[in-house]
Scaffold this motif. Structure first.
Motif, PDB file in Angstrom:
ATOM      1  N   GLU A 259      33.245  42.786  36.793  1.00 18.24           N
ATOM      2  CA  GLU A 259      33.698  41.521  35.564  1.00 18.24           C
ATOM      3  C   GLU A 259      33.893  41.284  34.246  1.00 18.24           C
ATOM      4  OE1 GLU A 259      30.819  38.238  38.378  1.00 18.24           O
ATOM      5  OE2 GLU A 259      30.121  39.713  37.559  1.00 18.24           O
ATOM      6  N   CYS A 260      34.543  40.393  34.029  1.00 15.55           N
ATOM      7  CA  CYS A 260      35.213  40.039  32.589  1.00 15.55           C
ATOM      8  C   CYS A 260      33.347  39.023  32.328  1.00 15.55           C
ATOM      9  CB  CYS A 260      35.771  38.943  32.524  1.00 15.55           C
ATOM     10  SG  CYS A 260      36.953  37.840  33.702  1.00 15.55           S
ATOM     11  N   ALA A 261      34.072  38.656  30.673  1.00 13.60           N
ATOM     12  CA  ALA A 261      33.301  37.586  30.353  1.00 13.60           C
ATOM     13  C   ALA A 261      33.400  35.748  31.768  1.00 13.60           C
ATOM     14  CB  ALA A 261      33.023  37.188  28.771  1.00 13.60           C
ATOM     15  N   LEU A 266      35.262  38.604  41.045  1.00  9.95           N
ATOM     16  CA  LEU A 266      36.148  40.356  40.968  1.00  9.95           C
ATOM     17  C   LEU A 266      37.536  40.367  40.111  1.00  9.95           C
ATOM     18  CD1 LEU A 266      34.328  43.214  43.122  1.00  9.95           C
ATOM     19  CD2 LEU A 266      33.830  42.967  40.545  1.00  9.95           C
ATOM     20  N   HIS A 267      37.624  41.231  39.040  1.00 12.98           N
ATOM     21  CA  HIS A 267      38.798  41.797  38.376  1.00 12.98           C
ATOM     22  C   HIS A 267      39.290  42.966  39.116  1.00 12.98           C
ATOM     23  CE1 HIS A 267      40.109  38.701  35.819  1.00 12.98           C
ATOM     24  NE2 HIS A 267      39.508  39.203  35.067  1.00 12.98           N
ATOM     25  N   VAL A 268      40.504  43.368  39.862  1.00 11.07           N
ATOM     26  CA  VAL A 268      41.301  44.491  40.584  1.00 11.07           C
ATOM     27  C   VAL A 268      41.333  45.377  38.915  1.00 11.07           C
ATOM     28  CG1 VAL A 268      41.891  45.885  41.481  1.00 11.07           C
ATOM     29  CG2 VAL A 268      40.770  44.080  42.792  1.00 11.07           C
ATOM     30  N   PRO A 318      44.748  31.974  37.268  1.00 13.32           N
ATOM     31  CA  PRO A 318      44.477  32.486  35.982  1.00 13.32           C
ATOM     32  C   PRO A 318      42.996  32.877  35.604  1.00 13.32           C
ATOM     33  CG  PRO A 318      46.116  31.494  35.459  1.00 13.32           C
ATOM     34  CD  PRO A 318      46.568  31.074  36.861  1.00 13.32           C
ATOM     35  N   CYS A 319      42.725  33.910  35.150  1.00 13.96           N
ATOM     36  CA  CYS A 319      41.240  33.877  34.720  1.00 13.96           C
ATOM     37  C   CYS A 319      41.108  33.641  33.200  1.00 13.96           C
ATOM     38  CB  CYS A 319      40.971  36.140  34.530  1.00 13.96           C
ATOM     39  SG  CYS A 319      38.730  35.526  34.166  1.00 13.96           S
ATOM     40  N   GLU A 320      40.811  32.471  33.080  1.00 14.79           N
ATOM     41  CA  GLU A 320      40.079  32.322  30.766  1.00 14.79           C
ATOM     42  C   GLU A 320      40.404  33.499  30.345  1.00 14.79           C
ATOM     43  OE1 GLU A 320      35.585  30.670  30.220  1.00 14.79           O
ATOM     44  OE2 GLU A 320      36.699  29.631  32.206  1.00 14.79           O
ATOM     45  N   CYS A 321      39.887  34.855  30.332  1.00 14.84           N
ATOM     46  CA  CYS A 321      39.796  35.958  29.492  1.00 14.84           C
ATOM     47  C   CYS A 321      40.998  36.609  29.373  1.00 14.84           C
ATOM     48  CB  CYS A 321      38.997  36.845  30.880  1.00 14.84           C
ATOM     49  SG  CYS A 321      40.051  37.967  32.133  1.00 14.84           S
ATOM     50  N   GLY A 322      42.428  35.950  30.110  1.00  9.14           N
ATOM     51  CA  GLY A 322      43.185  36.670  29.566  1.00  9.14           C
ATOM     52  C   GLY A 322      43.852  37.724  30.319  1.00  9.14           C
TER      53      GLY A 322
HETATM   54 ZN    ZN Z   1      38.778  37.214  33.852  1.00  7.36          ZN
END
Ligand code: ZN
Length: 433
Positions: A259-261, A266-268, A318-322
């Motif tokens: 996981e990101c912030a 879950l990101h793979v 898209p995830c906000e973490c980039g």
């Molecule tokens: Zn993310």
């Protein structure tokens, strides 16, 4: 900030555009093929099955998709036929430096060997996990884990070291000693199963230790899907005064999910794994279904197109973490074969856990499943601290409202249900009532 990280954690890998990411995977897959075919009997047999004679026959993604899906039962049978390590080995035995095995929750344990290179690969994968949780040099990561044959936290320990954080082993200690060690050594992060994080919180409460004052700012959870369940996460975070991060990995596959912030599922880690999602019944690509993975850096004992048995749902925004890595909405939703059918309604044990954990008065629980005639019936055993009957009734009502099913719930005495350091087994199947 990136400057203080080792080169292998180049942030650019996480933000590659889709075509560049596929190209990166393709190059890694080619390198894997050259190492494993024809040296590795298990992998070579799969290639022959798909009509691929050697690495040069891998010309495009269509060839990759011709490779057969790998099932865990095949690995277990291979090891039984060729004990103790089976035939998924690309190098002579003396090249391997680590051995681990699965917990054996679902049958015979599976043993797995790693070479120096593939053990470094594990550390690299865990580097992505810990960095996703915002950790890095200067952090002190505590591992309350008994350092046995289970690979997960060994690899996490190596990952912390590779990332430049201080790795603190918490083996050979009971829970109270671990709490004291965390305080003395100034732990800023803890890696353990969600169940064990809750258990440590219970022990702290009994001993009057103010967990939220320890200075732990992140907890990273593996071994069970719990940290991806909102109610479980909220409970861990409230007890620890820290942010809880989910992680997914498997002994035979590697540490693939983090996981990101944003903690939006879950990101793979697609720099190190190829992910597919299939309909478990037909094998066709699906948006929600079984996760199929191939690892790209474990050349000594690779796994291609492995049916993980985990049910997931693909998030397309898209995830906000980039990060451009695939994201699984809600993390691991459950085991494909753990799905219960209660009065015609499909129910994953994780959905029941998500409800039970909303009730602070419930310390532990077990989901008993038994057959009544042709139907699955569920009974919840709830360890309730005080005022049991109203709490039990409230849980029953919440299950009815949220899931549309009636379940029986019964209170059991405090401390009567098992506590777990590793994988919790809260689903118990009884042959009959
Ligand atoms: Zn993310």
């Amino acid at each position: 900030m990136t400057d203080s990280f080792p080169a292998f954690l180049d942030r650019r890998l996480e933000t590659l555009a889709p075509e560049a990411l596929r190209r990166h995977q393709w190059e890694r897959l080619r390198a894997l093929a050259l190492a494993a075919v024809p040296a590795n009997p298990f992998i070579t047999a799969q290639w022959q099955w798909a009509g691929l004679a050697g690495p040069d026959d891998l010309r495009g993604w269509d060839d990759f998709r011709r490779l057969p899906l790998t099932r865990k039962s095949e690995l277990v049978e291979d090891q039984a036929a060729h004990p103790p390590f089976g035939t998924n080995l690309s190098y002579p035995l003396e090249r391997y430096v680590r051995v681990h095995q699965t917990s054996g929750t679902t049958g015979a344990p599976l043993r797995w060997l790693d070479t120096q290179e593939s053990w470094e690969w594990w550390a690299r994968c865990w580097g992505f996990v810990l960095r996703g949780a915002g950790l890095g040099p200067g952090d002190r990561v505590f591992f309350p884990f008994s350092f046995g044959l289970f690979v997960g936290f060994w690899a996490g320990f190596e990952g912390a070291r590779a990332l430049g954080a201080l790795a603190i082993p918490g083996g050979g200690q009971d829970s109270a000693q671990r709490l004291a060690a965390m305080e003395t050594l100034g732990a800023t992060a803890v890696c353990c199963t969600p169940s064990y994080a809750l258990h440590l919180a219970e022990v702290a409460r009994e001993r009057g230790v103010a967990l939220e004052r320890l200075g732990v700012r992140a907890t990273v959870h593996a071994g069970e899907p719990g940290a991806g369940i909102p109610a479980v996460r909220a409970r861990i975070e409230a007890a620890w005064g820290a942010r809880a991060y989910d992680h997914a990995g498997m002994t035979e596959m590697g540490a693939y999910g983090f996981e990101c912030a944003a903690r939006a599922g879950l990101h793979v880690n697609e720099a190190e794994f190829i992910a597919e999602v299939i309909d478990p019944a037909t094998g066709r690509p699906a948006e929600e279904g079984e996760l199929v993975l191939s690892n790209l850096g474990r050349l000594g004992s690779p796994l291609l197109r492995y049916r993980t048995g985990d049910r997931v749902r693909v998030a397309r925004e898209p995830c906000e973490c980039g990060r451009s890595f695939l994201r699984l909405d809600g993390g691991i939703l459950g085991r494909v074969d753990d799905m219960l059918i209660v009065r015609g309604v499909n129910v994953f044990p994780s959905a029941l856990e998500g409800i039970v954990r909303r009730f602070a008065a419930v310390d532990e629980f077990v989901i008993e499943v038994y057959r009544r005639g042709e139907l699955d019936e569920v009974r919840l055993l709830l360890e309730v601290t005080e005022n049991a009957m109203p709490v039990v009734a409230a849980v029953q009502e919440a299950v009815r409202v949220d899931l549309g099913i009636r379940v029986e719930a019964v209170p059991v005495p405090g401390q009567s249900l098992p506590r777990y350091e590793l994988k919790a087994r809260r689903l118990v199947r009884r042959s009959s009532e």
